[in-house]
Motif scaffolding. Structure first.
Motif, PDB file in Angstrom:
ATOM      1  N   ILE A  38       0.841  -1.206   0.000  1.00  0.00           N
ATOM      2  CA  ILE A  38       0.000   0.000   0.000  1.00  0.00           C
ATOM      3  C   ILE A  38       0.876   1.256   0.000  1.00  0.00           C
ATOM      4  O   ILE A  38       0.573   2.240  -0.666  1.00  0.00           O
ATOM      5  CB  ILE A  38      -0.954   0.007   1.223  1.00  0.00           C
ATOM      6  N   SER A  39       1.991   1.207   0.741  1.00  0.00           N
ATOM      7  CA  SER A  39       2.820   2.409   0.887  1.00  0.00           C
ATOM      8  C   SER A  39       3.947   2.475  -0.144  1.00  0.00           C
ATOM      9  O   SER A  39       4.741   3.413  -0.124  1.00  0.00           O
ATOM     10  CB  SER A  39       3.396   2.479   2.307  1.00  0.00           C
ATOM     11  N   GLY A  40       4.033   1.492  -1.020  1.00  0.00           N
ATOM     12  CA  GLY A  40       4.983   1.558  -2.131  1.00  0.00           C
ATOM     13  C   GLY A  40       6.380   1.045  -1.822  1.00  0.00           C
ATOM     14  O   GLY A  40       7.270   1.144  -2.655  1.00  0.00           O
ATOM     15  N   PHE A  41       6.574   0.472  -0.611  1.00  0.00           N
ATOM     16  CA  PHE A  41       7.907  -0.045  -0.296  1.00  0.00           C
ATOM     17  C   PHE A  41       8.160  -1.392  -0.962  1.00  0.00           C
ATOM     18  O   PHE A  41       9.296  -1.852  -1.042  1.00  0.00           O
ATOM     19  CB  PHE A  41       8.116  -0.093   1.222  1.00  0.00           C
ATOM     20  N   LEU A  42       7.080  -2.010  -1.430  1.00  0.00           N
ATOM     21  CA  LEU A  42       7.202  -3.204  -2.276  1.00  0.00           C
ATOM     22  C   LEU A  42       6.235  -3.048  -3.441  1.00  0.00           C
ATOM     23  O   LEU A  42       5.181  -2.423  -3.298  1.00  0.00           O
ATOM     24  CB  LEU A  42       6.822  -4.464  -1.497  1.00  0.00           C
ATOM     25  N   THR A  43       6.581  -3.641  -4.570  1.00  0.00           N
ATOM     26  CA  THR A  43       5.713  -3.605  -5.744  1.00  0.00           C
ATOM     27  C   THR A  43       4.844  -4.858  -5.755  1.00  0.00           C
ATOM     28  O   THR A  43       5.364  -5.955  -5.559  1.00  0.00           O
ATOM     29  CB  THR A  43       6.588  -3.598  -7.020  1.00  0.00           C
TER      30      THR A  43
ATOM     31  N   LYS B 105       5.909   9.038  -4.076  1.00  0.00           N
ATOM     32  CA  LYS B 105       4.703   9.431  -4.804  1.00  0.00           C
ATOM     33  C   LYS B 105       3.456   9.086  -3.970  1.00  0.00           C
ATOM     34  O   LYS B 105       2.500   9.862  -3.894  1.00  0.00           O
ATOM     35  CB  LYS B 105       4.663   8.696  -6.154  1.00  0.00           C
ATOM     36  N   ILE B 106       3.496   7.933  -3.321  1.00  0.00           N
ATOM     37  CA  ILE B 106       2.360   7.503  -2.500  1.00  0.00           C
ATOM     38  C   ILE B 106       2.233   8.402  -1.268  1.00  0.00           C
ATOM     39  O   ILE B 106       1.125   8.778  -0.877  1.00  0.00           O
ATOM     40  CB  ILE B 106       2.508   6.009  -2.148  1.00  0.00           C
ATOM     41  N   ALA B 107       3.363   8.799  -0.699  1.00  0.00           N
ATOM     42  CA  ALA B 107       3.331   9.734   0.439  1.00  0.00           C
ATOM     43  C   ALA B 107       2.694  11.051   0.001  1.00  0.00           C
ATOM     44  O   ALA B 107       1.848  11.612   0.699  1.00  0.00           O
ATOM     45  CB  ALA B 107       4.749   9.959   0.970  1.00  0.00           C
TER      46      ALA B 107
ATOM     47  N   LEU C  66      -4.602   8.949   4.902  1.00  0.00           N
ATOM     48  CA  LEU C  66      -4.692   7.577   5.413  1.00  0.00           C
ATOM     49  C   LEU C  66      -3.400   7.297   6.172  1.00  0.00           C
ATOM     50  O   LEU C  66      -2.307   7.544   5.663  1.00  0.00           O
ATOM     51  CB  LEU C  66      -4.844   6.572   4.262  1.00  0.00           C
ATOM     52  N   LEU C  67      -3.561   6.790   7.396  1.00  0.00           N
ATOM     53  CA  LEU C  67      -2.403   6.498   8.241  1.00  0.00           C
ATOM     54  C   LEU C  67      -2.310   4.984   8.432  1.00  0.00           C
ATOM     55  O   LEU C  67      -3.292   4.337   8.806  1.00  0.00           O
ATOM     56  CB  LEU C  67      -2.598   7.210   9.592  1.00  0.00           C
ATOM     57  N   LEU C  68      -1.121   4.439   8.165  1.00  0.00           N
ATOM     58  CA  LEU C  68      -0.892   3.005   8.357  1.00  0.00           C
ATOM     59  C   LEU C  68       0.027   2.831   9.551  1.00  0.00           C
ATOM     60  O   LEU C  68       1.130   3.385   9.571  1.00  0.00           O
ATOM     61  CB  LEU C  68      -0.215   2.410   7.108  1.00  0.00           C
TER      62      LEU C  68
END
Ligand SMILES: Nc1ncnc2c1ncn2[C@@H]1O[C@H](COP(=O)(O)OP(=O)(O)OP(=O)(O)O)[C@@H](O)[C@H]1O
Length: 243
Positions: free
Chosen positions: A50-55, A75-77, A160-162
């Motif tokens: 969800i946060s883009g640290f993995l594809t 970009k997601i941030a 949105l906060l994870l």
């Protein structure tokens, strides 16, 4: 209510291992959801997708109407998703204020100058660190490091906060403070997905929760019902036997 995040058949393989296997769910704005599951069930991997640290290997991750699957973390941030990490990522050689200035400038709303300072200080205030803005992050004890990690996420002014096990490792008093803090954030309207092992916290904070096991979503619904679901109990007992 509006759909904020829609995850459609998200998958992530590591070699032959299906760490996240065809996971789908939606969350609406203004809600808080628990994400549970035994160790290794894929929760952190899902947060990383969800946060883009993995594809993702496959699937769609639609946030505010845009498919962000595979986009870079920055970009997601900027799109409005902020997160905390299980191992805090604070910068020990900087002051608390400097730590939160970075996301205030480079996060969702990109503030400059006085406005960045205001947003950064507000994030410290919310997490109870307001009076220590000029202290060195390297001098903080464990709970305060966790507060600063959360303040960094808040300074990005997320939509949105994870939270990845943000409450882990706190003593009973700190846990109650931590629960109250998350409740106040949620009460102020920030939607939250929280990965959490502490059931007391999940029960206290999350009207809804979803459970993963071996990469799959095995339950999603009202917390009390989900926690008494046979498949969920079996997944946790299996984990206890393996431990
Ligand atoms: N970068 C990686 N390379 C290879 N395998 C990985 C990688 N990241 C995670 N895994 C594997 O994927 C599976 C899911 O791991 P993940 O960390 O998402 O689980 P989790 O539910 O968050 O666990 P925990 O509650 O212990 O944090 C595990 O089997 C893990 O070993």
């Amino acid at each position: 209510m509006m759909t904020l995040l829609q995850i459609e058949k998200a998958a992530r393989n590591f070699g032959g291992l299906k760490a996240v296997d065809q996971v789908s769910f939606e969350i609406e704005s203004g809600t808080i959801m628990g994400l549970l599951g035994p160790n290794g069930s894929g929760k952190t991997t899902l947060l990383n997708l969800i946060s883009g640290f993995l594809t993702p290997s496959a699937g769609r991750i639609v946030f505010n109407g845009r498919d962000l699957a595979g986009a870079r973390p920055d970009k997601i941030a900027r799109a409005g998703i902020a997160r905390t990490f299980q191992l805090v990522r604070i910068l020990p050689s900087l002051t608390l204020l400097e730590n939160v200035m970075l996301p205030a400038v480079f996060g969702h709303r990109s503030h400059w100058g006085k406005e960045a300072d205001r947003v950064a200080r507000a994030a410290l205030e919310k997490t109870g660190l307001g009076e220590r803005a000029s202290a060195s992050a390297g001098d903080l004890n464990y709970i305060d490091q966790k507060r600063l990690e959360l303040a960094r996420a808040l300074a990005a002014e997320p939509e949105l906060l994870l939270l990845d096990e943000w409450l882990a490792g706190l003593n009973p008093t700190e846990l109650q403070e931590g629960i109250a803090l998350i409740r106040s954030l949620s009460g102020s309207g920030i939607p939250i997905i929280m990965v959490e092992h502490i059931m007391e916290a999940v029960r206290a904070l999350c009207p809804r929760c979803a459970v993963m096991n071996a990469g799959k979503l095995i339950a999603d619904g009202e917390t009390a019902k989900v926690l008494s679901d046979k498949a969920v109990i079996a997944a946790y007992l299996g984990d206890a036997e393996d431990a």
